[in-house]
Motif scaffolding. Structure first.
Motif, mmCIF file in Angstrom:
data_model
loop_
_atom_site.group_PDB
_atom_site.id
_atom_site.type_symbol
_atom_site.label_atom_id
_atom_site.label_comp_id
_atom_site.label_asym_id
_atom_site.label_seq_id
_atom_site.Cartn_x
_atom_site.Cartn_y
_atom_site.Cartn_z
ATOM 1 N N UNK B 27 -28.153 -32.038 38.902
ATOM 2 C CA UNK B 27 -29.630 -32.851 38.706
ATOM 3 C C UNK B 27 -30.589 -31.838 37.910
ATOM 4 N N UNK B 28 -30.633 -30.760 38.537
ATOM 5 C CA UNK B 28 -31.521 -29.604 37.807
ATOM 6 C C UNK B 28 -31.045 -29.401 36.364
ATOM 7 N N UNK B 29 -30.081 -29.577 36.180
ATOM 8 C CA UNK B 29 -29.350 -29.167 34.562
ATOM 9 C C UNK B 29 -29.866 -30.305 33.909
ATOM 10 N N UNK B 30 -29.610 -31.777 34.524
ATOM 11 C CA UNK B 30 -29.893 -32.789 33.547
ATOM 12 C C UNK B 30 -31.296 -32.822 33.113
ATOM 13 N N UNK B 31 -32.319 -32.511 34.047
ATOM 14 C CA UNK B 31 -33.720 -32.516 33.835
ATOM 15 C C UNK B 31 -33.980 -31.595 32.647
ATOM 16 N N UNK B 32 -33.496 -30.371 32.806
ATOM 17 C CA UNK B 32 -33.574 -29.071 31.882
ATOM 18 C C UNK B 32 -33.255 -29.785 30.477
ATOM 19 N N UNK B 33 -32.059 -30.316 30.410
ATOM 20 C CA UNK B 33 -31.459 -30.648 29.045
ATOM 21 C C UNK B 33 -32.465 -31.883 28.650
ATOM 22 N N UNK B 34 -32.607 -32.870 29.544
ATOM 23 C CA UNK B 34 -33.491 -33.899 28.937
ATOM 24 C C UNK B 34 -34.943 -33.885 28.920
ATOM 25 N N UNK B 35 -35.676 -33.105 29.693
ATOM 26 C CA UNK B 35 -36.987 -33.323 29.794
ATOM 27 C C UNK B 35 -37.646 -31.614 29.590
ATOM 28 N N UNK B 36 -36.638 -30.606 29.738
ATOM 29 C CA UNK B 36 -37.409 -29.224 29.596
ATOM 30 C C UNK B 36 -37.307 -28.876 30.852
ATOM 31 N N UNK B 37 -37.560 -27.502 30.839
ATOM 32 C CA UNK B 37 -37.720 -26.849 32.347
ATOM 33 C C UNK B 37 -39.000 -27.204 33.080
#
Lengths: 217, 217
Positions: B27-37
């Motif tokens: 889930x962390x990865x998806x958020x990083x990819x889609x919305x940035x860190x």
DNA sequence: CACGTGCTAGCACGACTGTGCCAGCAAAGG
DNA sequence: CCTTTGCTGGCACAGTCGTGCTAGCACGTG
């Protein structure tokens, strides 16, 4: 871009807006380098720059504008530093003088690289940053292209020029990444030697009947 | 690492802790990819993973632990994927099969690369991330070293092996960066062709009297 | 001088943050 | 059965966030 001179009629205008914006952008850079992109807020930037939030917001009404300008100024600074590079007469040395500015060898360019990484990391949230990133990338690619074309003595649109440009660009950016993740005071000659070696390799494959003028400015 | 089996005596333990942790990391990865860190918070991650904040915090008491585990799992996933690579008999093909995993050619490795960039950008704030980043970097460098040693038929500590390793590592990472900043569905053959060309170049300089065994696992 | 304007300083608001804490639940052990 | 324990769901707190708004200061111009 300018749109400042048309304001002459009658205004106090005590401070230099551009200098103020630059001061704030530099504060952004410092925070990115020292505390990471996550620590960049209007409050932390204002404090770092030594102004109050109200003043910051008088120049940058929103946080997005602050970040976008900071990224743009970083690209502009790097560009003008490269364009101001004195070019040695020797072709290989001239190429190296240009390419060395694409790697974080000094504190200044290290900061630029760090800002570039932050820009990458935040571009999903601020799409404008993606455009700035692409522009910076394209400028670097163009510079690599001109260097390669001059080194191998072929036109810019030559197939081999294109291939070698991509390779050189990747090499330089990869080295930049590796220099960034090593301590700031560590040895860097291993990287510059690799670039010099690649320049020599490109010169060695130079077409014999080619225009001698570098024309890489 | 394990310390799970010694718990047998008498505990309910309904859920699989490791699976839960992996789900949250993804889930962390998806958020990083889609919305940035910048969009990674305990609440956003919990929602993305479909659990409540309390459950997330039962597994990761603090946000730092969540991010560190996510980064570590990313490195582990990449490592195991590379180690599971079937190696073709042909030396050059085997080298390419390994190196292609170091570049964001598929959606999965693209996400890994994006997470790596976020890791770079946030490491000033979370120093543990810097260690993970260094570890990942060293593993990639080692892999490049083994590939180069096998290709040119020289020992790992040979001077030319070291130089060519650094060059190959920089080339691959630079290409990775450039692949990342181009659209996910854009052409990637230009990058793989460059890697293949470099493999061919290394093989061409192979010492004639060298052990034929790749031994790159 | 007074006026107008650029700028500063700061309050206020609602949203969001990480984290401490606890009541309730389901399931395994006795 | 009941107890114990892992886990869930959620409230609460203090802090920070971005941003709207306004009162006052300083200064160039008339």
């Amino acid at each position: 871009m300018v749109a400042r001179a048309c304001y002459l009629p009658a205004v106090p205008r005590t401070i230099d807006r551009d200098a103020r914006k630059a001061k704030l952008a530099e504060a952004v850079w410092r925070i990115i380098v020292e505390r990471g992109i996550g620590a960049v807020s209007v409050r932390s930037v204002a404090e770092e720059a030594g102004v109050v939030v109200g003043s910051l917001r008088h120049v940058f009404p929103t946080r997005a504008e602050l970040l976008e300008f900071s990224a743009e100024l970083m690209v502009a600074r790097a560009t003008e530093r490269i364009q101001a590079t004195p070019l040695p007469a020797d072709l290989g040395e001239a190429a190296f003088a240009l390419l060395r500015h694409l790697m974080p060898l000094e504190q200044e360019s290290r900061a630029e690289m760090e800002v570039y990484i932050a820009l990458l990391a935040e571009s999903p949230a601020l799409p404008r940053l993606a455009a700035i990133r692409d522009e910076a990338n394209q400028q670097i690619a163009q510079l690599c292209g001109q260097v390669v074309a001059a080194l191998i003595g072929r036109p810019l649109d030559d197939e081999r020029t294109v291939t070698e440009t991509r390779r050189l660009h990747a090499l330089v950016d990869g080295l930049a990444l590796h220099l960034l993740v090593q301590p700031a005071d560590a040895d860097t000659t291993w990287a510059t030697d690799l670039v010099r070696a690649d320049i020599a390799r490109l010169i060695a494959t130079r077409s014999p009947d080619s225009q001698p003028a570098p024309s890489t400015d």
